[in-house]
Design a protein around this motif. Structure first.
Motif, short mmCIF file in Angstrom:
data_model
loop_
_atom_site.label_atom_id
_atom_site.label_comp_id
_atom_site.label_asym_id
_atom_site.label_seq_id
_atom_site.Cartn_x
_atom_site.Cartn_y
_atom_site.Cartn_z
N GLN A 12 0.94 -0.77 -0.10
CA GLN A 12 -0.08 0.30 0.32
C GLN A 12 0.61 1.46 0.44
N VAL A 13 1.97 1.36 0.93
CA VAL A 13 3.08 2.48 0.83
C VAL A 13 3.34 2.61 -0.25
N LEU A 14 3.79 2.03 -1.44
CA LEU A 14 4.14 1.86 -2.66
C LEU A 14 3.04 2.09 -3.56
N GLN A 15 2.08 1.47 -3.49
CA GLN A 15 1.23 2.33 -4.27
C GLN A 15 0.71 3.45 -3.84
N VAL A 16 1.07 4.12 -3.13
CA VAL A 16 0.91 5.59 -2.45
C VAL A 16 2.06 6.81 -3.72
N PHE A 17 3.56 6.13 -3.55
CA PHE A 17 4.60 6.37 -4.12
C PHE A 17 3.61 6.60 -5.72
N GLU A 18 3.66 5.13 -6.20
CA GLU A 18 2.77 5.12 -7.65
C GLU A 18 2.02 6.02 -7.93
N GLN A 19 1.23 6.20 -7.60
CA GLN A 19 0.30 7.07 -7.22
C GLN A 19 0.52 8.62 -7.74
N TYR A 20 1.61 8.93 -6.67
CA TYR A 20 2.34 10.69 -6.90
C TYR A 20 2.96 10.64 -7.78
N GLN A 21 3.75 9.43 -8.26
CA GLN A 21 4.83 9.36 -9.40
C GLN A 21 4.01 9.17 -10.55
N LYS A 22 2.03 8.98 -10.67
CA LYS A 22 2.01 9.08 -12.32
C LYS A 22 0.87 10.37 -11.67
N ALA A 23 0.67 10.70 -11.03
CA ALA A 23 -0.35 12.26 -10.82
C ALA A 23 1.04 13.39 -11.19
N ARG A 24 2.06 13.08 -10.95
CA ARG A 24 3.17 13.89 -11.38
C ARG A 24 3.71 14.09 -12.92
N THR A 25 3.23 12.83 -13.57
CA THR A 25 3.79 12.95 -14.42
C THR A 25 2.35 12.83 -15.56
N GLN A 26 1.06 12.74 -15.34
CA GLN A 26 -0.06 13.28 -15.78
C GLN A 26 -0.08 14.85 -16.27
N PHE A 27 0.88 15.18 -14.72
CA PHE A 27 0.21 16.56 -14.67
C PHE A 27 0.81 17.50 -15.70
N VAL A 28 2.17 17.02 -15.99
CA VAL A 28 3.44 17.41 -16.14
C VAL A 28 3.52 17.66 -17.86
N GLN A 29 3.15 16.09 -18.19
CA GLN A 29 2.23 16.33 -19.42
C GLN A 29 0.67 16.71 -20.00
N MET A 30 0.08 17.33 -19.29
CA MET A 30 -1.62 18.15 -19.53
C MET A 30 -0.34 19.20 -19.87
N VAL A 31 0.16 20.06 -18.85
CA VAL A 31 0.34 21.56 -19.34
C VAL A 31 1.54 21.20 -20.21
N ALA A 32 2.18 20.55 -20.62
CA ALA A 32 3.00 20.75 -21.92
C ALA A 32 2.00 20.19 -23.24
N GLU A 33 0.75 19.93 -22.87
CA GLU A 33 0.14 20.01 -23.74
C GLU A 33 -0.49 21.58 -24.10
N LEU A 34 -1.41 21.99 -23.02
CA LEU A 34 -1.67 23.10 -22.85
C LEU A 34 -1.18 23.45 -23.56
N ALA A 35 0.78 24.07 -23.64
CA ALA A 35 1.15 24.90 -23.96
C ALA A 35 1.23 25.15 -25.20
N THR A 36 0.95 24.26 -25.65
CA THR A 36 0.85 24.26 -27.75
C THR A 36 -0.32 25.41 -27.69
N ARG A 37 -0.95 25.49 -26.87
CA ARG A 37 -2.28 26.24 -27.70
C ARG A 37 -2.36 27.79 -26.63
N PRO A 38 -2.31 28.95 -27.98
CA PRO A 38 -2.38 29.96 -26.80
C PRO A 38 -3.34 30.48 -26.07
N GLN A 39 -4.83 30.05 -26.28
CA GLN A 39 -5.85 30.26 -25.64
C GLN A 39 -5.50 30.16 -23.96
N ASN A 40 -4.47 29.05 -23.87
CA ASN A 40 -4.56 28.28 -22.78
C ASN A 40 -2.91 29.22 -22.22
#
Length: 419
Positions: A5-33
Motif C-alpha cells: 500500500q505504501v508503494l502504491q501511494v508513491f506510484e500514484q504520486y508519480q503517476k499524478a506528477r507525470t500526468q500533470f506535466v504531460q497535460m501542461v506541456a500539451e496545454l502550452a501548445t495552444r495560445p488560448q491557454n
C-alpha cells in the motif's frame, strides 16, 4: 498499512506528477491557454518538476517551459526571474540526450526574444555547456544546441562575440559536414548570424574554414539548406573586398548562377544577394561577375520572379553599372535596361520601384549613349510620372530625380525627351 500500500501511494504520486506535466506541456501548445497557465503559477510548479527524480518528468517539464517561453517575451522573462536557467544549465551537462534537447529548447526559446534575454542566458554560463553539446554523439542534441547558439548570436555583435569566445565556430563548421540535413541547416544559419555583425566576426568564420565547406554545398538538393548556405556566404562577403575575394576564391562561380533558376524563391533571392554583395565592392569583382555570366543570369532571374525576390538582383545591376562605363554597357548589352523598366512599371511597392529607378540612373549617368539606352525603353515617362505622383514615397521621388536625364538632354540638343 502494508508495504504494498505504501508503494502504491508513491506510484500514484508519480503517476499524478507525470500526468500533470504531460497535460501542461500539451496545454502550452495552444495560445488560448497561456494566460490561464501563467496566472495559475505554472512556472514555479514546473521549476520544481525540473528537479524530479524521474527523468521523463524532468524532460517533459523542460519541454513545457520551452513552449511557454517560446510564446512571448513576458513568459521568457518569467523563466529568468524564477531562476530556472541555472538549473537547466547544470542539468544540460549531466542528463541524458532527451533532457539535453529539451533544456536547449528552453534556452533557445528564452534567447530568441531580445538581446537582454539572450544576455541572461550568457550570464548564467550556458554557452560553455551548449558548445559541449555541439560535440555530443546524438545529432539531435547538436541541432538543439546550434539552435540556441544561433538565437543568442543573431541579436548583436557583443552576443555573437560571446558565442565565438566560447569556441562555437569550429564546432559549427564540423556540424555542417555531418550527414543530417537539419543539422547542416541550423549550423549554416548560426554561422550566418555570427558573420553578419562585423568584418571581425566574419573573419572568424572564414578562419575556421567555413567558406570552402559552404561553397561545396551550394548545389545540395535541399532548398532550405541552400538558402542558408547562400545567406552565410552573403554575410561574409558583404563586409569588405578581402572577405568577398575569399568567397570568390572558393570557386562559387559559375555554380552559384544555377541557384538563380531554382524553384525556391528564397534560394533565388539569396543567390542574387550573394552576387550583389560581391559585385558592389570593386570594378574588378564586378568584372569577374560579368565574365562568369552573372549579369545575364541575374537579369533572367529578375524576369522570372516578382516582388522582394527581385530586389537584390535589381540592386546588383545598379552596383555593377555604377563602377564604370564599360560595366554599365555590359548591363545594357545583356538587356538589363528593358527588364529594369518592366520592374519600374509593374511592381506595386515603392521601395522596389525606387531600386529600379536608382539602377537605371547608375546605367544612364555615364555618357549620352548610356542615357539613350535608358530613354529608348520608354522608361523616362514612367520615371517622370512617378516623380510627379503624390502617392510616391519621398525615397522614390529622390531616386527618380535623375540629373543625367537633363544633362544629356541638353548635350544632345533635346534628343532625350521625357515627354
Amino acid at each position: 498499512m502494508s508495504q504494498r500500500q505504501v508503494l502504491q501511494v508513491f506510484e500514484q504520486y508519480q503517476k499524478a506528477r507525470t500526468q500533470f506535466v504531460q497535460m501542461v506541456a500539451e496545454l502550452a501548445t495552444r495560445p488560448q491557454n497561456i494566460e490561464t497557465l501563467q496566472n495559475a503559477g505554472v512556472m514555479s510548479l514546473l521549476r520544481t518538476l525540473l528537479l524530479d527524480v524521474v527523468p521523463t518528468i524532468q524532460q517533459t517539464a523542460a519541454l513545457a517551459l520551452g513552449r511557454l517561453a517560446n510564446y512571448n517575451d513576458d513568459l521568457a522573462e518569467a523563466v529568468v526571474k524564477c531562476d530556472i536557467l541555472p538549473q537547466l544549465v547544470y542539468s544540460l551537462a549531466e542528463q541524458n540526450r532527451f533532457y539535453k534537447k529539451a533544456a536547449a529548447f528552453v534556452l533557445r526559446a528564452v534567447g530568441k526574444h531580445s538581446p537582454q534575454l539572450a544576455q541572461a542566458i550568457v550570464d548564467c554560463g550556458a554557452l560553455d555547456t551548449l558548445v559541449i553539446c555541439l560535440e555530443d554523439f546524438d545529432p539531435g542534441v547538436k541541432e538543439a544546441a546550434a539552435w540556441a547558439l544561433r538565437y543568442i548570436a543573431r541579436h548583436n555583435a557583443e552576443l555573437s562575440q560571446a558565442v565565438v569566445d566560447a569556441g562555437a565556430v569550429p564546432l559549427l563548421v564540423l556540424c555542417i559536414q555531418e550527414p543530417e540535413i537539419a543539422l547542416k541547416r541550423i549550423a549554416a544559419s548560426a554561422l550566418s548570424d555570427i558573420a553578419k555583425h562585423s568584418p571581425e566576426l566574419a573573419q572568424t568564420v572564414v578562419d575556421a574554414g567555413a567558406v570552402a565547406h559552404l561553397a561545396q554545398m551550394i548545389l545540395n538538393p535541399d532548398a532550405k539548406l541552400k538558402h542558408q548556405i547562400l545567406s552565410a556566404l552573403s554575410q561574409v562577403s558583404k563586409h569588405s573586398v578581402d572577405l568577398a575575394e575569399m568567397v570568390v576564391e572558393a570557386e562559387i562561380f559559375p555554380v552559384v548562377l544555377t541557384c538563380l533558376k531554382d524553384k525556391d524563391e528564397y534560394v533565388k533571392k539569396n543567390a542574387s544577394t550573394l552576387i550583389r554583395e560581391i559585385a558592389k565592392h570593386t570594378p574588378e569583382l564586378s568584372q569577374l561577375v560579368v565574365n562568369a555570366g552573372g549579369v545575364a543570369a541575374v537579369i533572367d532571374c529578375i524576369g522570372s520572379c516578382k516582388g522582394n525576390t527581385r530586389l537584390p538582383g535589381i540592386m546588383m545591376l545598379g552596383y555593377v553599372a555604377a563602377h564604370s562605363e564599360n560595366l554599365a554597357m555590359a548591363v545594357i548589352i545583356s538587356k538589363g535596361v528593358p527588364q529594369l523598366s518592366v520592374c519600374l512599371s509593374e511592381e506595386p511597392e515603392d521601395h522596389i520601384k525606387a531600386a529600379a529607378a536608382w539602377a537605371l540612373g547608375q546605367i544612364g549617368r555615364h555618357t549620352p549613349e548610356h542615357a539613350r539606352a535608358v530613354a529608348v525603353t520608354n522608361a523616362l515617362p514612367v520615371l517622370l510620372s512617378l516623380y510627379m505622383s503624390t502617392e510616391s514615397s519621398e525615397d522614390l521621388q529622390v531616386k527618380v530625380l535623375l540629373p543625367w536625364i537633363f544633362r544629356y538632354t541638353s548635350a544632345e540638343g533635346g534628343q532625350l525627351s521625357t515627354t
